[in-house]
Scaffold this active site. Structure first.
Site, mmCIF file in Angstrom:
data_model
loop_
_atom_site.group_PDB
_atom_site.id
_atom_site.type_symbol
_atom_site.label_atom_id
_atom_site.label_comp_id
_atom_site.label_asym_id
_atom_site.label_seq_id
_atom_site.Cartn_x
_atom_site.Cartn_y
_atom_site.Cartn_z
ATOM 1 N N SER A 233 21.725 33.269 104.326
ATOM 2 C CA SER A 233 20.335 32.829 104.531
ATOM 3 C C SER A 233 20.269 31.385 105.024
ATOM 4 O O SER A 233 19.537 31.076 105.982
ATOM 5 C CB SER A 233 19.516 33.011 103.261
ATOM 6 O OG SER A 233 20.172 32.473 102.148
ATOM 7 N N HIS A 263 23.678 39.938 99.483
ATOM 8 C CA HIS A 263 23.232 38.551 99.255
ATOM 9 C C HIS A 263 22.111 38.585 98.206
ATOM 10 O O HIS A 263 22.335 39.043 97.103
ATOM 11 C CB HIS A 263 22.787 37.997 100.617
ATOM 12 C CG HIS A 263 22.597 36.513 100.688
ATOM 13 N ND1 HIS A 263 22.958 35.635 99.707
ATOM 14 C CD2 HIS A 263 22.045 35.733 101.675
ATOM 15 C CE1 HIS A 263 22.659 34.393 100.081
ATOM 16 N NE2 HIS A 263 22.085 34.433 101.271
ATOM 17 N N HIS A 309 32.041 37.000 94.487
ATOM 18 C CA HIS A 309 31.371 35.976 95.299
ATOM 19 C C HIS A 309 32.289 35.583 96.448
ATOM 20 O O HIS A 309 33.511 35.622 96.309
ATOM 21 C CB HIS A 309 31.041 34.726 94.460
ATOM 22 C CG HIS A 309 29.980 33.881 95.078
ATOM 23 N ND1 HIS A 309 30.270 32.886 95.975
ATOM 24 C CD2 HIS A 309 28.628 33.919 94.978
ATOM 25 C CE1 HIS A 309 29.141 32.330 96.381
ATOM 26 N NE2 HIS A 309 28.127 32.938 95.794
ATOM 27 N N ARG A 318 25.369 29.012 87.023
ATOM 28 C CA ARG A 318 23.951 29.387 86.955
ATOM 29 C C ARG A 318 23.785 30.595 86.022
ATOM 30 O O ARG A 318 22.787 30.727 85.327
ATOM 31 C CB ARG A 318 23.423 29.693 88.363
ATOM 32 C CG ARG A 318 23.524 28.490 89.305
ATOM 33 C CD ARG A 318 23.242 28.867 90.744
ATOM 34 N NE ARG A 318 24.189 29.857 91.239
ATOM 35 C CZ ARG A 318 24.077 30.491 92.407
ATOM 36 N NH1 ARG A 318 23.044 30.230 93.197
ATOM 37 N NH2 ARG A 318 24.987 31.369 92.791
ATOM 38 N N ASP A 364 23.098 36.502 90.026
ATOM 39 C CA ASP A 364 22.236 37.684 90.092
ATOM 40 C C ASP A 364 22.478 38.670 88.956
ATOM 41 O O ASP A 364 21.642 39.529 88.680
ATOM 42 C CB ASP A 364 22.442 38.416 91.426
ATOM 43 C CG ASP A 364 21.995 37.568 92.593
ATOM 44 O OD1 ASP A 364 21.068 36.763 92.408
ATOM 45 O OD2 ASP A 364 22.565 37.701 93.688
#
Ligand code: CMX
Length: 426
Positions: A233, A263, A309, A318, A364
């Protein structure tokens, strides 16, 4: 400390000078070599981009302007935008001034809601977000300035204007998309007494009696703010903007890349995965059941969403920040508990499977379970939240690129014959 614009005004001459000098003195220094495997493999590891806002270390994860994301997870997203742009956190005065700028710009043009309402009822919320942003392109101060012969040295100022407008309005577009798409009633107006994250929750219209959903939203918008410039992105956004397309074109385009399942869409797929497991086993599964389910997924040729990843090689910090939030706020949630159980078993399964270079969870894997706890249960909406946050990084990267007069992106592609020639020459 100065307001964001004054601070940038003060910093930009020095920034231009240091890059100018580096290019003059060391422009020929080799940064990276490119193998045939890298050229055919998504350019993984090729150093060919410059991004000062953030950096991702394979083990330590994301750092924003040199500060690990975990030490920033108590900051509100507006402060993070200031940090992304300038390298410093704002003091109270600078933060208040930035928040006032955002509030002054947050009213959504009426035509955006008309456009969203006119879209097919089964539109993906990401399509609605990207379309809503693109519909506002006619508001671009950069495009207007360019048409009027704006000096190159002033590009960054027009980019800052577009950035503030976009950041101010993107939560309204996203919330309107939610309410229209999921039949929640008319879009709700922004409340100028609220901060950016709190206002977003308020415009979604989901009750938040404890205020913890707003806290989760602030955390969410902070953690997803930026991830270097090589991810799909950000890189798409940079490439579009390099043609001097304005931020509305560039951000909308970048977010279309975020909508891919490898993504940003992974966060939607992660919760769907968790819900499917709970349904299949009629509640919280045992570790053995999870292992069985994971192998079935892998043997069916599918990926385990939320794991692996392109850059990270350890648990995403995160993920750890969200986990700490969940432990504090909803330790007994079925969905959060299942995510925790998955964290116990999936790395081992992926290691045994032997394909993924990184068996550890990314951000995610967990975010959806927390949104679900607060009643945001429409999983197809989850990537929109990721996109809203990522607007911060895309805008900050663009302001800096404009200040430096970044040229149009144009890497060289090669044909199969050229690759063979290179192989033979080696
Ligand atoms: N489950 C199963 N297989 C996986 C896997 C996973 N979670 N992660 C990687 N693999 C596989 C790859 O599909 C690839 O297989 P093939 O050789 O058959 O193509 C192999 O392992 C090697 O891949 P890799 O080098 O480890 O990973 P990539 O850099 O190619 O891809 C990513 C990275 C994120 C696309 C991949 O790990 C994946 O698909 N993960 C699941 C989706 C996901 O969580 N995406 C969110 C990422 C965060 C973000 O960018 O937003």
């Amino acid at each position: 400390m100065a307001t964001l614009k004054a601070k940038l005004q003060e910093q930009i001459p020095g920034l231009r000078e240091k890059y100018g000098q580096l290019l003059k003195e060391s422009g020929d220094v080799v940064l990276s070599k490119v193998t045939i495997a890298q050229a055919c493999g998504g350019m993984r590891g090729v150093k060919g981009l410059v991004c000062d806002t953030s950096s991702v270390d394979p083990d330590a994860g994301l750092s924003v302007r040199g500060r690990g994301i975990q030490e920033l997870d108590d900051q509100i997203p507006e402060a993070i935008f200031y940090l992304l742009c300038t390298g410093d956190l704002p003091d109270a005065e600078a933060l208040a001034s930035l928040q006032a700028e955002i509030k002054a710009r947050q009213e959504l043009p009426g035509y955006v809601v008309d456009v969203l309402r006119a879209m097919p009822a089964n539109s993906h919320p990401m399509t609605m977000l990207d379309t809503g942003i693109l519909a506002m392109q006619c508001e671009s101060k950069f495009a207007q300035g360019y048409a009027e012969g704006m000096q190159k040295s002033a590009y960054w100022e027009a980019s800052l204007e577009d950035s503030l407008d976009l950041i101010a309005r993107v939560t309204g577009v996203a919330a309107a998309a939610y309410r229209i798409r999921f039949g929640k009633g008319d879009p709700l107006a922004a409340d100028p007494s609220l901060d950016w994250g709190g206002n977003y929750v308020n415009m979604l219209g989901i009750p938040d009696s404890t205020g913890e959903f707003a806290n989760l939203m602030r955390l969410y918008l902070t953690l997803h703010c930026d991830h270097e410039s090589g991810n799909v992105s950000a890189n798409t956004c940079v490439t579009i903007a390099s043609a001097l397309s304005d931020l509305y074109y560039a951000v909308s385009g970048g977010l279309n890349g975020l909508a891919g399942p490898l993504h940003g869409l992974a966060n939607q797929e992660c919760l769907a995965f968790v819900l499917e497991i709970i349904k299949r086993y009629g509640g919280r599964p045992t570790d053995e059941q999870l292992i069985e389910y994971a192998w079935e997924t892998l043997n069916a040729g599918k990926v385990i969403p939320g794991y692996g990843h392109a850059v990270l090689r350890a648990t995403d910090p995160r993920f750890a920040s969200f986990r700490a939030f969940g432990e504090r706020v909803c330790p007994d949630s079925l969905q959060f508990g299942t995510v925790n159980s998955l964290y116990k078993v999936i790395p081992g399964v992926l290691q045994e499977h032997g394909k993924a270079k990184n068996p550890w969870p990314n951000v995610d894997a967990i975010s959806g379970s927390l949104l679900y706890h607060f009643g945001l249960t429409e999983t197809s909406y989850y990537t929109v939240l990721f996109g809203v946050s990522r607007v911060l990084g895309m805008c900050a990267q663009n302001i800096i690129a404009r200040a430096l007069g970044a040229p149009i992106t144009r890497p060289k592609s090669v044909t199969y014959e050229m690759l063979v020639e290179a192989a033979e020459a080696a």
